[in-house]
Design a protein around this motif. Structure first.
Motif, PDB file in Angstrom:
ATOM      1  N   VAL A   1       0.834  -1.206   0.000  1.00  0.00           N
ATOM      2  CA  VAL A   1       0.000   0.000   0.000  1.00  0.00           C
ATOM      3  C   VAL A   1       0.870   1.258   0.000  1.00  0.00           C
ATOM      4  O   VAL A   1       0.530   2.245  -0.652  1.00  0.00           O
ATOM      5  N   LEU A   2       1.984   1.228   0.701  1.00  0.00           N
ATOM      6  CA  LEU A   2       2.896   2.384   0.655  1.00  0.00           C
ATOM      7  C   LEU A   2       3.398   2.607  -0.773  1.00  0.00           C
ATOM      8  O   LEU A   2       3.525   3.750  -1.217  1.00  0.00           O
ATOM      9  N   ALA A   3       3.659   1.534  -1.495  1.00  0.00           N
ATOM     10  CA  ALA A   3       4.073   1.667  -2.897  1.00  0.00           C
ATOM     11  C   ALA A   3       2.941   2.258  -3.735  1.00  0.00           C
ATOM     12  O   ALA A   3       3.178   3.131  -4.581  1.00  0.00           O
ATOM     13  N   LEU A   4       1.710   1.824  -3.480  1.00  0.00           N
ATOM     14  CA  LEU A   4       0.554   2.360  -4.210  1.00  0.00           C
ATOM     15  C   LEU A   4       0.345   3.850  -3.929  1.00  0.00           C
ATOM     16  O   LEU A   4      -0.065   4.605  -4.803  1.00  0.00           O
ATOM     17  N   ALA A   5       0.599   4.265  -2.690  1.00  0.00           N
ATOM     18  CA  ALA A   5       0.345   5.646  -2.258  1.00  0.00           C
ATOM     19  C   ALA A   5       1.567   6.549  -2.432  1.00  0.00           C
ATOM     20  O   ALA A   5       1.523   7.716  -2.059  1.00  0.00           O
ATOM     21  N   HIS A   6       2.640   6.018  -3.022  1.00  0.00           N
ATOM     22  CA  HIS A   6       3.894   6.769  -3.122  1.00  0.00           C
ATOM     23  C   HIS A   6       3.706   8.160  -3.740  1.00  0.00           C
ATOM     24  O   HIS A   6       4.208   9.155  -3.211  1.00  0.00           O
ATOM     25  N   LYS A   7       2.996   8.238  -4.842  1.00  0.00           N
ATOM     26  CA  LYS A   7       2.811   9.534  -5.513  1.00  0.00           C
ATOM     27  C   LYS A   7       2.088  10.524  -4.609  1.00  0.00           C
ATOM     28  O   LYS A   7       2.507  11.676  -4.478  1.00  0.00           O
ATOM     29  N   GLU A   8       1.004  10.097  -3.972  1.00  0.00           N
ATOM     30  CA  GLU A   8       0.240  10.997  -3.101  1.00  0.00           C
ATOM     31  C   GLU A   8       1.073  11.449  -1.908  1.00  0.00           C
ATOM     32  O   GLU A   8       0.996  12.600  -1.486  1.00  0.00           O
ATOM     33  N   LEU A   9       1.881  10.544  -1.368  1.00  0.00           N
ATOM     34  CA  LEU A   9       2.753  10.891  -0.251  1.00  0.00           C
ATOM     35  C   LEU A   9       3.800  11.916  -0.687  1.00  0.00           C
ATOM     36  O   LEU A   9       4.057  12.897   0.026  1.00  0.00           O
ATOM     37  N   THR A  10       4.366  11.718  -1.862  1.00  0.00           N
ATOM     38  CA  THR A  10       5.379  12.638  -2.383  1.00  0.00           C
ATOM     39  C   THR A  10       4.780  14.011  -2.665  1.00  0.00           C
ATOM     40  O   THR A  10       5.324  15.036  -2.243  1.00  0.00           O
ATOM     41  N   VAL A  11       3.651  14.038  -3.361  1.00  0.00           N
ATOM     42  CA  VAL A  11       2.980  15.305  -3.675  1.00  0.00           C
ATOM     43  C   VAL A  11       2.584  16.037  -2.393  1.00  0.00           C
ATOM     44  O   VAL A  11       2.677  17.260  -2.311  1.00  0.00           O
ATOM     45  N   GLY A  12       2.164  15.284  -1.378  1.00  0.00           N
ATOM     46  CA  GLY A  12       1.763  15.882  -0.108  1.00  0.00           C
ATOM     47  C   GLY A  12       2.931  16.276   0.783  1.00  0.00           C
ATOM     48  O   GLY A  12       2.729  16.830   1.862  1.00  0.00           O
ATOM     49  N   GLY A  13       4.156  15.996   0.350  1.00  0.00           N
ATOM     50  CA  GLY A  13       5.322  16.356   1.140  1.00  0.00           C
ATOM     51  C   GLY A  13       5.422  15.589   2.447  1.00  0.00           C
ATOM     52  O   GLY A  13       5.892  16.115   3.459  1.00  0.00           O
ATOM     53  N   VAL A  14       4.994  14.330   2.411  1.00  0.00           N
ATOM     54  CA  VAL A  14       4.956  13.506   3.619  1.00  0.00           C
ATOM     55  C   VAL A  14       6.174  12.587   3.678  1.00  0.00           C
ATOM     56  O   VAL A  14       6.451  11.847   2.728  1.00  0.00           O
ATOM     57  N   ALA A  15       6.879  12.648   4.798  1.00  0.00           N
ATOM     58  CA  ALA A  15       7.990  11.728   5.045  1.00  0.00           C
ATOM     59  C   ALA A  15       7.425  10.497   5.737  1.00  0.00           C
ATOM     60  O   ALA A  15       6.709  10.612   6.744  1.00  0.00           O
ATOM     61  N   VAL A  16       7.723   9.332   5.204  1.00  0.00           N
ATOM     62  CA  VAL A  16       7.190   8.088   5.748  1.00  0.00           C
ATOM     63  C   VAL A  16       8.271   7.350   6.526  1.00  0.00           C
ATOM     64  O   VAL A  16       9.395   7.214   6.059  1.00  0.00           O
ATOM     65  N   HIS A  17       7.899   6.902   7.711  1.00  0.00           N
ATOM     66  CA  HIS A  17       8.772   6.081   8.538  1.00  0.00           C
ATOM     67  C   HIS A  17       8.005   4.810   8.884  1.00  0.00           C
ATOM     68  O   HIS A  17       6.799   4.866   9.154  1.00  0.00           O
ATOM     69  N   THR A  18       8.679   3.697   8.853  1.00  0.00           N
ATOM     70  CA  THR A  18       8.032   2.441   9.235  1.00  0.00           C
ATOM     71  C   THR A  18       8.832   1.762  10.336  1.00  0.00           C
ATOM     72  O   THR A  18      10.063   1.873  10.382  1.00  0.00           O
ATOM     73  N   GLU A  19       8.111   1.108  11.196  1.00  0.00           N
ATOM     74  CA  GLU A  19       8.685   0.245  12.226  1.00  0.00           C
ATOM     75  C   GLU A  19       7.900  -1.064  12.164  1.00  0.00           C
ATOM     76  O   GLU A  19       6.932  -1.251  12.897  1.00  0.00           O
ATOM     77  N   LEU A  20       8.281  -1.915  11.229  1.00  0.00           N
ATOM     78  CA  LEU A  20       7.555  -3.157  10.982  1.00  0.00           C
ATOM     79  C   LEU A  20       8.294  -4.306  11.651  1.00  0.00           C
ATOM     80  O   LEU A  20       9.404  -4.656  11.262  1.00  0.00           O
ATOM     81  N   SER A  21       7.662  -4.876  12.640  1.00  0.00           N
ATOM     82  CA  SER A  21       8.282  -5.959  13.387  1.00  0.00           C
ATOM     83  C   SER A  21       8.335  -7.233  12.554  1.00  0.00           C
ATOM     84  O   SER A  21       7.320  -7.641  11.976  1.00  0.00           O
ATOM     85  N   PRO A  22       9.487  -7.875  12.521  1.00  0.00           N
ATOM     86  CA  PRO A  22       9.567  -9.160  11.820  1.00  0.00           C
ATOM     87  C   PRO A  22       8.882 -10.275  12.613  1.00  0.00           C
ATOM     88  O   PRO A  22       8.713 -11.380  12.111  1.00  0.00           O
ATOM     89  N   GLU A  23       8.461  -9.970  13.809  1.00  0.00           N
ATOM     90  CA  GLU A  23       7.862 -10.956  14.715  1.00  0.00           C
ATOM     91  C   GLU A  23       6.337 -11.043  14.619  1.00  0.00           C
ATOM     92  O   GLU A  23       5.722 -11.708  15.440  1.00  0.00           O
ATOM     93  N   VAL A  24       5.713 -10.335  13.663  1.00  0.00           N
ATOM     94  CA  VAL A  24       4.252 -10.357  13.625  1.00  0.00           C
ATOM     95  C   VAL A  24       3.751 -11.727  13.187  1.00  0.00           C
ATOM     96  O   VAL A  24       4.296 -12.329  12.255  1.00  0.00           O
ATOM     97  N   PRO A  25       2.717 -12.227  13.864  1.00  0.00           N
ATOM     98  CA  PRO A  25       2.164 -13.519  13.474  1.00  0.00           C
ATOM     99  C   PRO A  25       1.341 -13.415  12.192  1.00  0.00           C
ATOM    100  O   PRO A  25       0.962 -12.329  11.770  1.00  0.00           O
ATOM    101  N   THR A  26       1.067 -14.545  11.618  1.00  0.00           N
ATOM    102  CA  THR A  26       0.237 -14.624  10.421  1.00  0.00           C
ATOM    103  C   THR A  26      -1.218 -14.381  10.799  1.00  0.00           C
ATOM    104  O   THR A  26      -1.690 -14.850  11.833  1.00  0.00           O
ATOM    105  N   VAL A  27      -1.922 -13.628   9.943  1.00  0.00           N
ATOM    106  CA  VAL A  27      -3.355 -13.438  10.130  1.00  0.00           C
ATOM    107  C   VAL A  27      -4.073 -14.036   8.924  1.00  0.00           C
ATOM    108  O   VAL A  27      -3.544 -14.031   7.810  1.00  0.00           O
ATOM    109  N   LEU A  28      -5.250 -14.564   9.165  1.00  0.00           N
ATOM    110  CA  LEU A  28      -6.073 -15.097   8.092  1.00  0.00           C
ATOM    111  C   LEU A  28      -7.048 -13.993   7.702  1.00  0.00           C
ATOM    112  O   LEU A  28      -7.946 -13.657   8.479  1.00  0.00           O
ATOM    113  N   ALA A  29      -6.819 -13.390   6.532  1.00  0.00           N
ATOM    114  CA  ALA A  29      -7.620 -12.227   6.145  1.00  0.00           C
ATOM    115  C   ALA A  29      -7.631 -12.082   4.633  1.00  0.00           C
ATOM    116  O   ALA A  29      -6.774 -12.625   3.935  1.00  0.00           O
ATOM    117  N   ASP A  30      -8.579 -11.310   4.156  1.00  0.00           N
ATOM    118  CA  ASP A  30      -8.668 -10.977   2.740  1.00  0.00           C
ATOM    119  C   ASP A  30      -7.659  -9.865   2.463  1.00  0.00           C
ATOM    120  O   ASP A  30      -7.799  -8.750   2.953  1.00  0.00           O
TER     121      ASP A  30
END
Length: 149
Positions: free
Chosen positions: A8-37
């Motif tokens: 989704v960050l890749a999809l929103a890249h243009k809007e984030l850039t145009v909006g002058g938004v700096a994106v930071h992520t803290e994505l844990s490698p420890e997140v469990p699997t979820v069953l979802a669409d």
């Protein structure tokens, strides 16, 4: 979930850039699997990110920053989307998930309502809290699957 966030960050890249938004992520490698669409979770993430961009458009006195976190939670996976925008109006905070409620001049008021419905349909919950200094934090928790991490 981390993969969905990155997509989704890749999809929103243009809007984030145009909006002058700096994106930071803290994505844990420890997140469990979820069953979802996957597509529905992408819709939730895209809505939260686009709302964050909108909330920061009028900010001129501080950096426009978006922080997205994922973490292991007792229930499953916790995802947070935090912006440095104008924040939640306390008078309206209780209504932001109501259908057809919007604070945007051209909004229809369905994004957060739909996002909450999607998260709840997956056995989770979505909430919003004020940011510590500025902005808002939208958090959702999705339950982990019984198998795997």
């Amino acid at each position: 979930m981390n993969e969905v966030i990155r997509e989704v960050l890749a999809l929103a890249h243009k809007e984030l850039t145009v909006g002058g938004v700096a994106v930071h992520t803290e994505l844990s490698p420890e997140v469990p699997t979820v069953l979802a669409d996957r597509v529905q979770l992408q819709q939730v993430m895209l809505n939260l990110i686009m709302n964050a961009i909108d909330a920061m458009l009028t900010i001129k006195d501080r950096p426009r920053t978006l922080l997205i976190k994922s973490a292991r939670d007792a229930e499953g996976v916790l995802v947070e989307v935090q912006d440095s925008g104008r924040g939640l109006d306390p008078k309206q905070a209780s209504r932001i998930f109501d259908s057809f409620f919007t604070t945007k001049p051209e909004g229809i008021g369905m994004g957060l309502s739909i996002s909450r419905s999607i998260v709840e349909a997956h056995g989770g919950h979505l909430r919003a809290v004020p940011g510590s200094l500025h902005g808002a934090i939208f958090q959702f928790i999705l339950p982990k699957t019984d198998r795997g991490a």
